[in-house]
Design an enzyme around this catalytic site. Structure first.
Site, short mmCIF file in Angstrom:
data_model
loop_
_atom_site.label_atom_id
_atom_site.label_comp_id
_atom_site.label_asym_id
_atom_site.label_seq_id
_atom_site.Cartn_x
_atom_site.Cartn_y
_atom_site.Cartn_z
N ALA A 198 -45.17 -16.99 -61.24
CA ALA A 198 -44.88 -16.87 -62.68
C ALA A 198 -43.76 -16.43 -63.16
O ALA A 198 -42.48 -16.71 -62.69
CB ALA A 198 -46.02 -16.41 -63.41
N SER A 199 -43.55 -15.48 -64.00
CA SER A 199 -42.55 -14.69 -65.09
C SER A 199 -41.68 -14.29 -63.97
O SER A 199 -41.39 -13.53 -62.99
CB SER A 199 -42.96 -13.84 -65.69
OG SER A 199 -41.86 -13.30 -66.54
#
Lengths: 422, 138
Positions: free
Chosen positions: B65-66
């Site tokens: 993810a991020s």
């Protein structure tokens, strides 16, 4: 790692301490990733606060950075310039509508100072997560250093630009020195599919593309999915949802839709002659499972309908404004739409901003729910029940605000905002 | 105590570390999943919810993810809550950045480690030998 004359100059400190420290960090990172040299970049997209630049100069061990540290380094920072076109990811505040989002003047002044410093550094303080369709549009084959997990995936997949899954730090350091370590997605041999996603259902709207991305990220994890069975090219809106959601559940540097991705004219080309290591079927049932897993308690009052993760593009704002024409958002429910400030300015000029505001909707820029309120000092609105047309944002609201969430298409979300509930 | 089990490890960030294992097959990241000031995992519906990561050897499939994941590692380290080391089966460059800048040893091992390690087992990461050693507590 091999350094050319430009880089050697920077490492010798001839371009100042900030660039020197940035390069030292990139060498450390590049060596860890097995890079042998650097590649010049055409652009960077990063997240920025003055703290991030200051952090370069201070080893982290047990040392929290203070405003004092920033002050000590401000002159040094202001003497430095980024080497390439650089845009900035969303921040913690809407520069115009900060009161409505619960911020105070203290938060505003620190945010505006960061904008000043960014400008001095030569960055464009765009504060958007969709730079690839607004102010920073790379072309095929250009090397870049991009953070923002949805945007770096987008430019690899739909433009044929070359970036790794950069972190805020590595993209910022690369922006400062104008080069990035040469490994991973910068190299031809790594730009090929690893897993096959066999799509056996219709993708009827943009949210279905989001659900597909969410599924692909979950299944593939870390790899390059290739999508088969999609009988049309995605729209820009669809591609934004697909990429954002892949990296809500996974660590995907690139994806390929044969016929729509420039490096994959067909399925064989996507895998460059290799066999996929696994195949995953996305059918009606799998699609339904994603919607269900992101939707709790189907009935009841709603506090917040949030649209704009990633930021909405102008065509979506137009569509939303038309859906709201002659209608009113229910009392006790807020309808927030998030976009880039450049797009909001256009929406003001073209009259769509007024249409949305007249209906009781609120068009915010520069950030999103997560960034305004996670670890940020602004007073947040009631978020017990959140509805969104972004799978990613519903997932984030659940995780960060413990919200009851509901994932639905954009028209359904607007309908819920008008009714005030489901 | 039975004989220690040893795994071959590929080094990404050098260092020597020893600490109790905290293990999950899930992919995870630090941003949003952790409270850096308290040094705990705090995302609901995740296996490590509520667990402290300070001084632990974290074993999980990979980051995800991020792109703010490395930042969140840095915040935890600056708050005095650094994990002792990170062991992944697959390598996400964002985890590498976080570990490289904050000198947290990071190695890659085979997924077989999940069948051999429980929470609390004592793990030694030795990047000079390219090894991860597991001492069972039971």
């Amino acid at each position: 790692m091999q350094l050319n004359n430009d880089l050697q100059r920077i490492l010798d400190g001839k371009e100042g301490i900030i660039k020197q420290e940035a390069l030292k960090s990139l060498i450390k990172y590049g060596e860890a990733m097995g890079a042998e040299d650097f590649v010049p970049i055409a652009s960077a997209h990063t997240a920025f606060s003055a703290m991030d630049v200051v952090a370069l100069a201070f080893p982290p061990k047990g040392r929290k950075l203070s405003q004092e540290d920033v002050k000590r380094f401000t002159d040094e920072i202001r003497k430095t310039r980024v080497a390439v076109k650089t845009t900035i990811n969303p921040g913690i505040l809407d520069r115009k509508r900060w009161r409505e989002m619960g911020a105070n003047e203290e938060i505003l002044s620190s945010a505006l100072e960061a904008v000043d410093i960014a400008r001095d550094l030569g960055m464009m303080a765009t504060f958007t997560c969709i730079p690839q369709v607004t102010d920073n549009i790379p072309l095929m084959g250009q090397h870049c250093a991009w953070a923002e997990s949805s945007a770096h995936l987008y430019i690899n997949s739909f433009y044929g630009a070359r970036t790794n899954r950069d972190s805020y730090e590595t993209s910022l350091y690369s922006a400062l020195v104008g080069y990035t370590p040469n490994f991973g997605m910068h190299l031809d041999e790594n730009r090929k599919g690893t897993d096959l996603i066999d799509v056996q259902c219709e993708l009827t709207n943009t949210q279905d593309w989001g659900a597909l991305g969410y599924f692909a990220g979950q299944k593939v994890g870390l790899g390059i999915p290739v999508f088969k069975g999609i009988n049309r090219s995605p729209s820009t809106e669809d591609a934004i949802q697909l990429t954002a959601n892949c990296n809500s559940t996974g660590a995907i540097p690139m994806l390929m839709i044969p016929g729509a991705s420039p490096e994959a004219p067909n399925l064989e080309a996507a895998f460059k002659g290799d066999k996929p290591r696994a195949t995953y079927v996305f059918d009606e049932q799998e699609k339904k499972k994603i919607y269900e897993s992101l939707s709790y308690q189907p009935e009841g009052k709603v506090d917040m309908v949030f649209l704009g993760c990633p930021h909405k593009i102008l065509s979506e704002i137009v569509q939303i404004a038309k859906m709201l024409e002659g209608k009113k958002v229910a009392e006790g429910t807020r309808l927030w739409i998030s976009t880039a400030s450049s797009i909001r300015n256009t929406a003001v000029d073209l009259g769509y901003y007024k249409m949305i505001e007249d209906a009781g909707g609120e068009l915010f820029a520069d950030g999103c729910l997560a960034l305004y309120y996670v670890n940020a000092p602004a007073k947040r609105p009631k978020l017990d029940r959140v509805v969104s047309d972004s799978a990613k944002q519903t997932f984030v609201a659940r995780r960060s605000f413990k919200s009851n969430i509901y994932f639905a298409s954009t028209p359904e979300c607007i309908d819920i905002a008008i009714k005030g509930g489901i | 105590m039975s004989n220690p089990i040893t795994f071959k490890a590929k080094t990404y960030v050098k260092g020597q570390a020893k600490g109790p294992a905290l293990i999950t097959r899930e992919r995870m990241m630090f941003l949003g999943f952790t409270d850096p000031d308290k040094g705990i995992f705090h995302a609901p519906n995740t296996e490590l919810y509520g667990a402290s990561f300070k001084d632990k050897v974290l074993i999980y499939t990979s980051g995800k993810a991020s792109s703010g994941g490395a930042r969140a590692i840095d915040l935890a380290v600056r708050a005095g809550n650094a994990p002792a080391a990170i062991i992944n089966v697959e390598i996400d460059p964002i985890t590498v950045a976080g570990c490289a800048f904050d000198d947290i040893p990071l190695v890659q091992v085979d997924a077989a480690i999940f069948d051999q390690v429980n929470n609390g087992d004592i793990i030694t990461v030795d990047t000079e030998k390219g090894e991860v050693m597991v001492e069972k507590i039971v």
